[in-house]
Write a protein that holds these residues in place. Structure first.
Motif, PDB file in Angstrom:
ATOM      1  N   THR A 283       0.826  -1.207   0.000  1.00  5.41           N
ATOM      2  CA  THR A 283       0.000   0.000   0.000  1.00  5.41           C
ATOM      3  C   THR A 283       0.862   1.260   0.000  1.00  5.41           C
ATOM      4  N   GLY A 284       2.075   1.147  -0.529  1.00  6.02           N
ATOM      5  CA  GLY A 284       2.842   2.356  -0.795  1.00  6.02           C
ATOM      6  C   GLY A 284       4.024   2.649   0.088  1.00  6.02           C
ATOM      7  N   LEU A 285       4.328   1.804   1.078  1.00  3.08           N
ATOM      8  CA  LEU A 285       5.492   2.098   1.919  1.00  3.08           C
ATOM      9  C   LEU A 285       6.761   2.011   1.085  1.00  3.08           C
ATOM     10  N   SER A 286       7.505   3.097   1.061  1.00  2.00           N
ATOM     11  CA  SER A 286       8.772   3.174   0.342  1.00  2.00           C
ATOM     12  C   SER A 286       9.847   3.628   1.321  1.00  2.00           C
ATOM     13  N   CYS A 287      10.966   2.911   1.342  1.00  3.71           N
ATOM     14  CA  CYS A 287      12.007   3.172   2.336  1.00  3.71           C
ATOM     15  C   CYS A 287      13.277   3.684   1.676  1.00  3.71           C
TER      16      CYS A 287
END
Length: 342
Positions: A283-287
């Motif tokens: 759902t879009g978590l970008s690290c």
């Protein structure tokens, strides 16, 4: 979007405020006024632990509320009840600590949670306080309008726990550094700014329910973290990779005396560095890269004089230099970057 942040001046709350302002959102913060909020927010004063502490919220409507409270869940209970008819969604920044200890490696959001938590309770312990906060939001906003951000290890600028600041300060000091091995030990953490961006994206998507919000396992390693500390500080520190057996044999406490580090194979390692985060990533978590997190934290730390703030409700972290020196003196060095095996 109209966003209300309860707190909003320290670490996770501040990161959410700054990210929302960057998106052009209208941001209101409620806090005690002990720390200055970012410019551009509407400021309300109130102490959630005092009678009448929420009076400033008597009027107003918001699309979402973000709450990072980590003490007695009663404060979340009272705020959520007050705002249930005037806010679209309640986002509670919770913790992976709500899972019954110790969750196995690879645990998902469906893992069992601690028992005995109550939504309107006084202070108990961290795990039950956080779970109680979730229950308080759920009771007031229901399953469709409440979002639980189950964060793990959070690093980045504004950190008020002291974990990454301690490593940066220690490495910057130079000399031989006790580096707990193995060097390739996989870590899980989330940059506070990546957490904030995911939270706001989830508000826009009208997400609900629990999410483990941490980087995928192995996004960084103990080696990449400490080597980044050496690079960004310009230090000539010598990282002496030392086996877990030697570290533990010296009576050194993982996580607290050597922040971030937990020995592989321990139940704590599975709980703190092995969560399944596929739901958040999907759902879009970008690290961002570990180097960026470390560099920006170092820049912030230098900008405030080199001494990080520390929450009074958390114990200090870090290793006594005398203990470190004693261990290093009796620890054989490896010929390369790998861990000492003796």
């Amino acid at each position: 979007m109209r966003l209300l942040v309860l707190g909003g001046t320290e670490f996770a709350g501040r990161a959410v405020v700054e990210a929302a302002l960057g998106r052009g959102w209208e941001v209101t913060v409620l806090n005690r006024g002990r720390h200055a909020p970012p410019a551009g927010v509407r400021v309300l004063r109130g102490d959630r632990t005092a009678p009448g502490g929420l009076d400033a919220l008597a009027g107003g409507e918001w699309d979402a509320v973000v709450d990072t409270w980590s003490a007695a869940p009663r404060a979340v209970h009272e705020a959520a009840r007050l705002l249930a008819g005037r806010a679209g969604r309640y986002v509670y920044v919770s913790s992976c600590s709500v899972y019954a200890w110790a969750p196995p490696a690879g645990y998902t959001e469906d893992a069992p949670v601690v028992e005995g938590a109550e939504p309107d309770a006084g202070p108990t312990d961290y795990a039950r306080d956080k779970r109680g906060g979730e229950l308080a939001a759920l009771a007031a906003f229901g399953a469709e309008r409440s979002l639980f951000v189950r964060a793990g290890l959070i690093l980045g600028p504004y950190e008020n726990i002291g974990r990454l600041p301690w490593w940066l300060t220690r490495v910057a000091r130079g000399g031989p550094v006790l580096a707990p091995g193995p060097r390739e030990l996989a870590l899980q953490y989330v940059d506070v700014r990546d957490l904030a961006e995911w939270v706001l994206g989830s508000v826009e998507r009208e997400s609900s329910g629990p999410y483990n919000v941490i980087s995928p396992r192995g996004h960084a390693t103990m080696g990449s973290l400490l080597e980044a500390c050496a690079r960004v500080t310009g230090s000539a520190a010598e990282l002496r990779w030392t086996s877990a057996d030697v570290v533990l044999g010296a009576g050194i406490e993982p996580w607290t005396q050597l922040p971030v580090w937990i020995p592989d194979g321990s139940e704590g390692y599975g709980a703190l560095h092995c969560a399944d985060v596929s739901r958040a990533v999907g759902t879009g978590l970008s690290c961002r890269p570990v180097e960026e997190t470390v560099a920006d934290t170092w820049a912030w730390l230098r900008g405030i004089g080199g001494s990080a703030p520390r929450r009074p409700d958390r114990p200090p972290v870090g290793l006594d230099p005398a203990v470190e020196a004693t261990v290093l003196t009796g620890t054989p060095l490896s010929g390369g970057p790998g861990p000492v095996t003796s």
